[in-house]
Enzyme design. Structure first.
Site, PDB file in Angstrom:
ATOM      1  N   LYS A  31      -3.179  -2.040  16.014  1.00  0.00           N
ATOM      2  CA  LYS A  31      -2.853  -1.114  17.286  1.00  0.00           C
ATOM      3  C   LYS A  31      -4.118  -1.004  18.028  1.00  0.00           C
ATOM      4  O   LYS A  31      -5.006  -0.758  17.489  1.00  0.00           O
ATOM      5  CB  LYS A  31      -1.929   0.345  16.575  1.00  0.00           C
ATOM      6  CG  LYS A  31      -1.046   0.128  15.971  1.00  0.00           C
ATOM      7  CD  LYS A  31      -0.082   1.636  15.540  1.00  0.00           C
ATOM      8  CE  LYS A  31       0.599   2.041  14.952  1.00  0.00           C
ATOM      9  NZ  LYS A  31       0.520   1.880  13.434  1.00  0.00           N
ATOM     10  N   GLU A  51       0.886  -1.260  -0.038  1.00  0.00           N
ATOM     11  CA  GLU A  51       0.212   0.045   0.217  1.00  0.00           C
ATOM     12  C   GLU A  51       1.061   1.110   0.025  1.00  0.00           C
ATOM     13  O   GLU A  51       1.791   1.138   0.275  1.00  0.00           O
ATOM     14  CB  GLU A  51      -0.801   0.116   0.989  1.00  0.00           C
ATOM     15  CG  GLU A  51      -0.201  -0.241   2.184  1.00  0.00           C
ATOM     16  CD  GLU A  51      -0.944   0.776   3.813  1.00  0.00           C
ATOM     17  OE1 GLU A  51      -1.350   1.801   3.354  1.00  0.00           O
ATOM     18  OE2 GLU A  51      -1.160  -0.227   4.657  1.00  0.00           O
TER      19      GLU A  51
HETATM   20  N1  PSU Z   1      -2.247   1.568  10.855  1.00  0.00           N
HETATM   21  C1  PSU Z   1      -1.526   1.045  10.622  1.00  0.00           C
HETATM   22  N2  PSU Z   1      -0.447   1.842  10.365  1.00  0.00           N
HETATM   23  C2  PSU Z   1      -1.053   2.426   8.669  1.00  0.00           C
HETATM   24  C3  PSU Z   1      -2.518   2.587   8.698  1.00  0.00           C
HETATM   25  C4  PSU Z   1      -3.956   2.015   9.457  1.00  0.00           C
HETATM   26  O1  PSU Z   1      -0.782   1.052  11.818  1.00  0.00           O
HETATM   27  O2  PSU Z   1      -0.653   3.181   7.831  1.00  0.00           O
HETATM   28  C5  PSU Z   1      -3.074   3.196   7.515  1.00  0.00           C
HETATM   29  C6  PSU Z   1      -3.427   1.968   6.509  1.00  0.00           C
HETATM   30  O3  PSU Z   1      -3.417   2.861   5.114  1.00  0.00           O
HETATM   31  C7  PSU Z   1      -4.952   1.351   6.572  1.00  0.00           C
HETATM   32  C8  PSU Z   1      -5.105   3.277   6.970  1.00  0.00           C
HETATM   33  O4  PSU Z   1      -5.954   1.556   5.532  1.00  0.00           O
HETATM   34  O5  PSU Z   1      -4.377   3.750   7.558  1.00  0.00           O
HETATM   35  C9  PSU Z   1      -6.716   3.093   7.936  1.00  0.00           C
HETATM   36  O6  PSU Z   1      -7.837   4.094   7.931  1.00  0.00           O
HETATM   37  P1  PSU Z   1      -8.746   4.817   8.428  1.00  0.00           P
HETATM   38  O7  PSU Z   1      -9.111   4.359   9.720  1.00  0.00           O
HETATM   39  O8  PSU Z   1      -9.239   6.112   7.867  1.00  0.00           O
HETATM   40  O9  PSU Z   1      -9.659   3.977   7.524  1.00  0.00           O
END
Ligand code: PSU
Ligand code: MN
Length: 303
Positions: A160, A25
């Site tokens: 996390k 990603e």
């Molecule tokens: N959690 C992590 N590192 C990240 C992300 C999440 O530990 O880089 C990023 C990923 O791209 C994930 C996104 O798909 O954040 C999720 O964002 P949201 O909670 O806004 O959907």
């Protein structure tokens, strides 16, 4: 092939000849880590995938084109621009493509584009999930919906504890997503190997992961989540990381941050509060996931 999709020639050749390919990603580059460590990590992850016998395909949106496979210059561009790049989840794809804009792909959109390209497996750090307090904010990542519908295997290090891990597992159960522990019965919590929550199945080899994915696809059951614990030597002390996360969440609420800004804010703040330690752990667990995804892609290519 989809009219908005560009597959990098090396990736296209690998897909045509049935060679293993692993998707990666771009939100982790632009919004998940600071520059220049983000670029160094992204390039090293590609190298690790090659060393383990697969072709890397970092995914992003550039000038309205969905890209499966980036050049080193394009990775540098995403790393340098950082959070100035639009963080693109499922809802953002159509407008960004129609307008010819750039977008950093989250887990959800990386799955969508990987699937369009014919890539079966994707390695990352952590997924989005159900945020703490979601019973009032309804902040639930689109990553979970995508796992429920798009047939890509996602290899991560768990989630996390900026998230409510119990509710995240409940949501994945509702969506029918198998949560697999690689060599463990316990869901890893990203920086630490343990969360106190169980996974659905423990699988110990890439061969068995590949077979499970094959069956999942044969029945068109949607995505699969593989949770791979951070190697012991790079794990963080639980009390240190818990304290930083609690403080980051309190600050996030006090500032009224919400929506797509929440996750990047929490990631950056936790990294600041723990000095370089959490970033170093984060980088190591991504390497570990890339190696497992590549080894699994090699097994998938045999089936
Ligand atoms: N959690 C992590 N590192 C990240 C992300 C999440 O530990 O880089 C990023 C990923 O791209 C994930 C996104 O798909 O954040 C999720 O964002 P949201 O909670 O806004 O959907
Ligand atoms: Mn959200």
């Amino acid at each position: 092939m989809n009219q908005y999709l560009d597959i990098h020639p090396e990736v296209a050749e690998a897909l045509r000849t049935g060679k293993p390919v692993v998707a990666l990603e771009s939100t982790i580059i632009s919004h998940g880590m600071p520059y220049p460590q983000n670029v160094q990590t992204a390039l090293q992850v590609e190298e690790i995938i090659r060393e383990n016998g697969a072709v890397p395909a970092t995914i992003a949106i550039i000038g309205g084109r969905l890209k499966a496979g980036l050049s080193a210059d394009e990775i540098e561009y995403f790393g340098k621009k950082g959070t100035a790049i639009h963080k693109a989840s499922r809802r953002d794809l159509a407008v960004l493509c129609a307008r010819g804009e750039d977008g950093a792909t989250t887990v959800a959109t990386t799955m969508i584009i990987a699937h369009m390209a014919g890539i079966k497996i994707f390695a990352t750090g952590g997924i989005g999930g159900v945020h703490r307090g979601a019973e009032t904010t309804m902040d639930i990542s689109a990553d979970l919906e995508e796992l429920g519908r798009t047939p890509v295997m996602v290899v991560c290090a768990g989630a996390k504890s900026i998230l409510d891990l119990g509710l995240t597992l409940e949501y994945l159960e509702t969506k029918g997503v198998p949560v697999i522990g690689y060599g463990t019965e316990e869901l890893p919590a990203f920086y630490t190997r343990q969360s106190g929550f169980g996974v659905d199945y423990r699988i110990d080899t890439p061969e068995e992961l590949a077979k499970a994915y094959f069956a999942q696809c044969a029945m068109a059951l949607g995505g699969m989540l593989v949770t791979n614990p951070i190697p012991e030597e790079f794990a963080m002390p639980k009390d240190v990381i818990d304290k930083a996360i609690d403080q980051a969440i309190a600050e996030c609420n006090a500032k009224g941050i919400h929506g797509k800004e929440t996750t990047p804010f929490l990631l950056a703040r936790v990294a600041e509060l723990t000095g370089g330690n959490s970033l170093a752990s984060n980088i190591r667990l991504v390497y570990n996931n890339a190696a497992l995804a590549a080894r699994t892609a090699v097994e998938m290519a045999k089936l």
